[in-house]
Design an enzyme around this catalytic site. Structure first.
Site, PDB file in Angstrom:
ATOM      1  N   LYS A  54       0.698  -1.182  -0.059  1.00 14.27           N
ATOM      2  CA  LYS A  54       0.115  -0.145   0.027  1.00 14.27           C
ATOM      3  C   LYS A  54       0.904   1.225   0.045  1.00 14.27           C
ATOM      4  O   LYS A  54       0.687   2.291  -0.720  1.00 14.27           O
ATOM      5  CB  LYS A  54      -1.005   0.069   1.226  1.00 14.27           C
ATOM      6  CG  LYS A  54      -1.932  -1.021   1.198  1.00 14.27           C
ATOM      7  CD  LYS A  54      -2.825  -0.958   2.395  1.00 14.27           C
ATOM      8  CE  LYS A  54      -2.324  -1.095   4.017  1.00 14.27           C
ATOM      9  NZ  LYS A  54      -1.679  -2.610   3.810  1.00 14.27           N
ATOM     10  N   THR A  55       1.712   1.371   0.808  1.00 13.40           N
ATOM     11  CA  THR A  55       2.795   2.436   1.047  1.00 13.40           C
ATOM     12  C   THR A  55       3.385   2.601  -0.337  1.00 13.40           C
ATOM     13  O   THR A  55       3.813   3.888  -0.918  1.00 13.40           O
ATOM     14  CB  THR A  55       3.656   2.404   2.015  1.00 13.40           C
ATOM     15  OG1 THR A  55       2.782   2.253   3.219  1.00 13.40           O
ATOM     16  CG2 THR A  55       4.527   3.643   2.316  1.00 13.40           C
ATOM     17  N   ASP A 101      -2.019   7.733   3.430  1.00  8.67           N
ATOM     18  CA  ASP A 101      -1.592   6.317   3.972  1.00  8.67           C
ATOM     19  C   ASP A 101      -2.137   6.112   5.448  1.00  8.67           C
ATOM     20  O   ASP A 101      -2.634   6.818   6.112  1.00  8.67           O
ATOM     21  CB  ASP A 101      -0.058   6.356   4.197  1.00  8.67           C
ATOM     22  CG  ASP A 101       0.489   4.819   4.137  1.00  8.67           C
ATOM     23  OD1 ASP A 101      -0.182   3.984   4.012  1.00  8.67           O
ATOM     24  OD2 ASP A 101       2.034   4.737   4.253  1.00  8.67           O
ATOM     25  N   GLU A 102      -2.372   4.718   5.624  1.00  5.53           N
ATOM     26  CA  GLU A 102      -2.905   4.333   6.936  1.00  5.53           C
ATOM     27  C   GLU A 102      -4.171   5.082   7.177  1.00  5.53           C
ATOM     28  O   GLU A 102      -4.626   5.535   8.495  1.00  5.53           O
ATOM     29  CB  GLU A 102      -1.851   4.985   8.067  1.00  5.53           C
ATOM     30  CG  GLU A 102      -0.598   4.236   8.171  1.00  5.53           C
ATOM     31  CD  GLU A 102      -0.138   2.933   8.492  1.00  5.53           C
ATOM     32  OE1 GLU A 102      -1.159   2.086   8.722  1.00  5.53           O
ATOM     33  OE2 GLU A 102       0.974   2.288   8.295  1.00  5.53           O
ATOM     34  N   GLN A 125      -5.692  -3.269  10.660  1.00  5.55           N
ATOM     35  CA  GLN A 125      -4.723  -2.469  11.419  1.00  5.55           C
ATOM     36  C   GLN A 125      -5.260  -1.168  12.083  1.00  5.55           C
ATOM     37  O   GLN A 125      -4.226  -0.326  12.206  1.00  5.55           O
ATOM     38  CB  GLN A 125      -3.523  -2.306  10.264  1.00  5.55           C
ATOM     39  CG  GLN A 125      -2.840  -3.493  10.001  1.00  5.55           C
ATOM     40  CD  GLN A 125      -1.621  -3.360   9.033  1.00  5.55           C
ATOM     41  OE1 GLN A 125      -0.536  -2.812   9.499  1.00  5.55           O
ATOM     42  NE2 GLN A 125      -1.739  -3.603   7.897  1.00  5.55           N
ATOM     43  N   ARG A 175       5.052  -7.309  10.796  1.00  3.33           N
ATOM     44  CA  ARG A 175       6.298  -6.370  10.981  1.00  3.33           C
ATOM     45  C   ARG A 175       7.392  -7.453  10.540  1.00  3.33           C
ATOM     46  O   ARG A 175       8.405  -6.986  10.014  1.00  3.33           O
ATOM     47  CB  ARG A 175       6.662  -5.864  12.148  1.00  3.33           C
ATOM     48  CG  ARG A 175       5.537  -4.837  12.630  1.00  3.33           C
ATOM     49  CD  ARG A 175       5.092  -3.835  11.570  1.00  3.33           C
ATOM     50  NE  ARG A 175       3.895  -4.133  11.046  1.00  3.33           N
ATOM     51  CZ  ARG A 175       3.431  -3.760   9.866  1.00  3.33           C
ATOM     52  NH1 ARG A 175       4.187  -2.851   9.429  1.00  3.33           N
ATOM     53  NH2 ARG A 175       2.314  -4.376   9.590  1.00  3.33           N
TER      54      ARG A 175
HETATM   55  P1  ATP Z   1       1.781  -2.174   6.011  1.00  2.00           P
HETATM   56  O1  ATP Z   1       0.039  -2.451   6.223  1.00  2.00           O
HETATM   57  O2  ATP Z   1       2.425  -2.918   7.111  1.00  2.00           O
HETATM   58  O3  ATP Z   1       1.720  -0.606   5.912  1.00  2.00           O
HETATM   59  P2  ATP Z   1       2.111  -1.953   3.223  1.00  2.00           P
HETATM   60  O4  ATP Z   1       1.026  -2.508   2.608  1.00  2.00           O
HETATM   61  O5  ATP Z   1       2.031  -0.418   3.169  1.00  2.00           O
HETATM   62  O6  ATP Z   1       2.389  -2.738   4.521  1.00  2.00           O
HETATM   63  P3  ATP Z   1       4.611  -1.648   1.795  1.00  2.00           P
HETATM   64  O7  ATP Z   1       5.322  -1.265   3.003  1.00  2.00           O
HETATM   65  O8  ATP Z   1       4.305  -0.941   0.724  1.00  2.00           O
HETATM   66  O9  ATP Z   1       3.272  -2.409   2.637  1.00  2.00           O
HETATM   67  O10 ATP Z   1       5.157  -3.092   1.164  1.00  2.00           O
HETATM   68  C1  ATP Z   1       5.781  -4.056   1.954  1.00  2.00           C
HETATM   69  C2  ATP Z   1       7.196  -4.483   1.452  1.00  2.00           C
HETATM   70  O11 ATP Z   1       6.926  -5.440   0.330  1.00  2.00           O
HETATM   71  C3  ATP Z   1       7.970  -3.426   1.007  1.00  2.00           C
HETATM   72  O12 ATP Z   1       9.151  -3.950   1.490  1.00  2.00           O
HETATM   73  C4  ATP Z   1       7.818  -3.334  -0.385  1.00  2.00           C
HETATM   74  O13 ATP Z   1       8.809  -2.785  -1.099  1.00  2.00           O
HETATM   75  C5  ATP Z   1       7.681  -4.712  -0.881  1.00  2.00           C
HETATM   76  N1  ATP Z   1       6.801  -4.992  -2.145  1.00  2.00           N
HETATM   77  C6  ATP Z   1       5.618  -4.372  -2.365  1.00  2.00           C
HETATM   78  N2  ATP Z   1       5.122  -4.698  -3.600  1.00  2.00           N
HETATM   79  C7  ATP Z   1       5.879  -5.408  -4.179  1.00  2.00           C
HETATM   80  C8  ATP Z   1       6.181  -5.691  -5.508  1.00  2.00           C
HETATM   81  N3  ATP Z   1       5.330  -5.518  -6.240  1.00  2.00           N
HETATM   82  N4  ATP Z   1       7.360  -6.293  -5.977  1.00  2.00           N
HETATM   83  C9  ATP Z   1       8.591  -6.427  -5.084  1.00  2.00           C
HETATM   84  N5  ATP Z   1       8.346  -6.110  -3.461  1.00  2.00           N
HETATM   85  C10 ATP Z   1       7.185  -5.297  -3.176  1.00  2.00           C
HETATM   86 MG    MG Z   2       2.463   0.717   4.653  1.00  8.24          MG
END
Ligand code: ATP
Ligand code: MG
Length: 717
Positions: free
Chosen positions: A35-36, A220-221, A251, A603
């Site tokens: 997402k981020t 975000d969040e 979350q 995490r």
């Molecule tokens: P959270 O809910 O904990 O905030 P999130 O959904 O924001 O998580 P991110 O932090 O954006 O998730 O991504 C998690 C990890 O996966 C990061 O290290 C990111 O770089 C990696 N990632 C996400 N999408 C891809 C992709 N398509 N290919 C490779 N790595 C990815």
């Molecule tokens: Mg995130």
């Protein structure tokens, strides 16, 4: 720069979100699904492909640290740092807005931020002035009351007291608090949002200007936005701007502070035609860690429901360690940290997470003993430390002498013979004349209303502040900080404290000077002090020392949101600690604790350790807690127990069933039971054997009770 670079490293669903043309977009997805990452890439996409100017973008993150990271990731992706974009937290962004439009917002130009400590002090003072008993009106609960209403967008005049005398008093205090803040030009965190929202409503031309400017909003969040934050955002988005929010209902962990998961559903209603994108692939964790997280969160009712999968490796089982006490627990963690370090992992790739701040002390002691560097996020942050707050109060007074909170804090620190009585007289005068304490002092001295001694001491203090103010105009920020620490005697005062503590305080004060040296103001020298003070107030914790040392990261589960670490230690997974004791008694809170557990587990990228203490000194008492119910919700094939001493590992299920049998009550933790008088409930705890066995049951109606198992006649439901 070509388009493909922005889209290449994304999966199809992420790509859809990043390049969407829709005016409103909701990305609803589980932890670690990107997402981020989508937000970062979407900003890059807007800038690079759509040709949107950076100044048309506002991105809201949850911490200042996340904001910095977002900037640098965009910079890396585009190979340039976009200028003029607003990226920050709700507090940071609204603060910036109010700084620009202070007059229209009805604030003095140099308004100050009132932090939680200052706020509490002010509430205490008001209670005293109103001659209210602190045992009936606890300052903390009043603080909570005020903040709660502000988060909902209500001023004192909007609160309906239903003619209830107690509630009426609360409203009066809230009112008095508003007046006091107004008078001293102070703004608490909730007020930033409330004012900024009022600014939109009362000043259409300003709103219009920003609606024209920020045509792209990204959040975000989103699951942790509260009512007033969302309202502010919705008004800014207006009818025509493009708004992208990403979040995860599983979350949402700030319900206790007014966050509204419902905003997620509300969003698609408020912005008809919203495109909803779900991301289901997790890129962060091993499948074992992910299975564990999914299994735990599955126990919550009323989820929006999302699936998470990974094509990553299965990974090692999660390790569960039962320390015989909290020191043993800490020892285990530190040993594991060191063994990972000798296997080529950095310390900074490992994080210890805990439910309560107070848990950190024992962990810290063990880390110090082992000579392992660590950093704490949150908790006793740099700018929260006593000596730093004192020093900053002097800087603030030098900047604006009407700052009552700063005045109160240091008028007699270091002690200079200004007693409580004198300060009380100044307060009274300030209130009567509706002015600041500084001006009240001047009036009192002029009128000869003080004893000679008091007048002399106060005059000296005021001279000192005037000298500092003069110095602030002629010296560089760093020289000025040094000047203040010397002139006020603070350095010597704190240095006198015995042993380690005095030493640490002096070091901290020196670190403050370092911070002024490293500070890079956006404006020129003339605004450097003001900017520094604002940063100090907003950025508490982020400026911590030793950024360059490889250090283990310690933080509460709440501050771990959005982050990821190759190795995670989740400490204190015990009933009463996690889930927190209080949460078992309030409806909805247990679910929030479970979401917090989900945040904690997710995490971890490669290794996850869960640890607990069979006995723990907690708030001065020895307590014996069962392993957390959340651990029991993890499937057997994802977790195994470590026994260091006997150096054996055995599956968790063996241990748990053994423990339950040992009690021979026929009951197991988490079981639903029926009592003839108290009705239905859940078994929280079992202690003792045979006729001595006692069980703790949380009854739906009656709350939590301890019962003697032999007489309780509990029936399984
Ligand atoms: P959270 O809910 O904990 O905030 P999130 O959904 O924001 O998580 P991110 O932090 O954006 O998730 O991504 C998690 C990890 O996966 C990061 O290290 C990111 O770089 C990696 N990632 C996400 N999408 C891809 C992709 N398509 N290919 C490779 N790595 C990815
Ligand atoms: Mg995130």
């Amino acid at each position: 720069m070509d388009v493909s670079k922005i889209l290449d490293s994304l999966n199809p669903a992420q790509r859809e979100a990043v390049s969407s043309d829709n005016k409103s977009l909701l990305v609803l997805a589980g932890a670690g699904s990107g997402k981020t990452r989508v937000l970062v890439h979407r900003i890059a996409w807007l800038l690079q492909v759509q040709g949107v100017p950076a100044s048309a973008i506002m991105a809201v993150t949850f911490t200042n640290k996340a904001a910095r990271e977002m900037r640098s990731r965009i910079g890396e992706l585009l190979q340039l740092t976009p200028q003029g974009m607003w990226v920050g937290t709700f507090h940071g962004l609204t603060h910036r807005l109010l700084k620009t439009h202070w007059r229209d917002a009805g604030l003095p130009e140099n308004f100050q931020i009132l932090d939680s400590d200052d706020q509490l002090r002010m509430v205490k003072r008001l209670l005293k002035e109103h001659e209210l008993d602190e045992t009936r009106f606890s300052p903390k609960s009043i603080q909570w009351y005020i903040n709660g209403h502000k988060d909902e967008g209500r001023r004192a005049k909007h609160v309906d007291h239903h003619n209830d005398p107690y509630e009426k008093t609360l409203v009066n205090i809230y009112q008095a608090y508003e007046t006091a803040c107004e008078r001293s030009g102070q703004v608490d965190f909730g007020e930033l949002l409330l004012r900024a929202h009022e600014l939109w409503l009362k000043q259409p031309s300003i709103l219009n200007h920003y609606q024209q400017r920020f045509q792209y909003l990204l959040v975000d969040e989103f699951q942790d936005t509260n009512t007033i934050q969302y309202a502010w955002l919705r008004v800014l988005a207006g009818n025509g701007n493009t708004i992208t929010v990403v979040g995860d209902d599983d979350q949402s962990i700030y319900g206790w502070r007014g966050a509204k998961i419902e905003n997620i559903q509300q969003f698609s209603e408020d912005f008809p035609g919203t495109t909803i994108v779900k991301l289901e692939q997790n890129y962060r964790s091993t499948s074992r860690i992910l299975d564990a997280a999914n299994a735990v969160i599955a126990n919550n009712p009323d989820r929006l429901g999302k699936e998470l999968w990974t094509d990553g490796e299965r990974g090692d089982p999660i390790q569960l360690y039962a320390g015989f006490n909290e020191q043993d627990e800490a020892r285990f963690i530190v040993e594991r940290i060191q063994s990972h370090v000798s296997n080529d992992l950095l310390r900074s790739e490992q994080a210890i997470l805990y439910r309560s701040n107070a848990q950190s002390r024992v962990l810290e002691e063990e880390l110090i003993r082992a000579g392992t560097p660590y950093r704490i996020y949150g908790g006793q942050r740099f700018y929260d430390r006593l000596e730093i707050k004192n020093a900053v109060a002097y800087l603030r007074l030098a900047y604006g002498s009407d700052d009552d909170a700063a005045f109160e804090r240091v008028v007699n620190t270091p002690t200079r013979g200004i007693g409580n009585k004198t300060v009380e007289a100044v307060r009274l005068r300030a209130r009567e004349a509706n002015t600041s304490m500084w001006r009240a002092c001047l009036q009192l001295i002029e009128a000869g209303a003080l004893t000679n001694r008091a007048a002399t001491s106060l005059s000296k203090f005021m001279e000192l502040i005037n000298d500092c103010a003069e110095a602030s105009r002629t010296l560089s920020l760093e020289e000025f900080a040094n000047f203040v620490l010397e002139a006020t005697d603070l350095m010597a005062f704190h240095g006198k404290e015995t042993g380690e503590k005095g030493q640490a305080r002096v070091e901290n004060l020196q670190e403050l000077v370092n911070a002024t040296r490293q500070f890079e103001p956006e404006g020129d020298d003339s605004t450097a002090l003001r900017e520094f003070l604002d940063t100090a107030a907003l950025d508490a914790g982020d400026q911590q020392a030793d950024e360059y040392t490889d250090a283990v990261q310690l933080m509460t589960l709440h501050s771990a949101k959005g982050l990821e670490f190759p190795v995670v230690y989740l400490a204190g997974v015990e009933e009463n600690l996690f889930p927190h004791k209080m949460s078992v008694e309030e409806p909805g809170r247990l679910e929030e604790e479970r979401r917090l557990c989900y945040v904690g587990i997710t995490r971890a990228m490669r290794h996850l350790y869960l640890t607990y203490a069979e006995s723990r000194r907690w708030y001065g008492q020895e307590s014996f807690n069962a392993v957390s119910r959340f651990v029991r919700e993890i499937p057997d094939d994802c977790i195994e127990e470590v026994r260091i001493n006997a150096s054996i590992t055995r599956p968790l299920s063996a241990r748990l069933s053994h423990a339950a049998e040992g009690h021979d009550t026929g009951l197991v933790l988490g079981q639903r039971v029926l009592h003839s008088v108290f009705g239905e409930g859940v078994v929280l705890n079992i202690e003792g054997q045979g006729s001595n066995a006692r069980v703790q049951v949380n009854f739906n109606q009656e709350g939590s009770k301890w019962l003697v198992a032999a007489y309780a006649n509990l029936e399984a439901v």
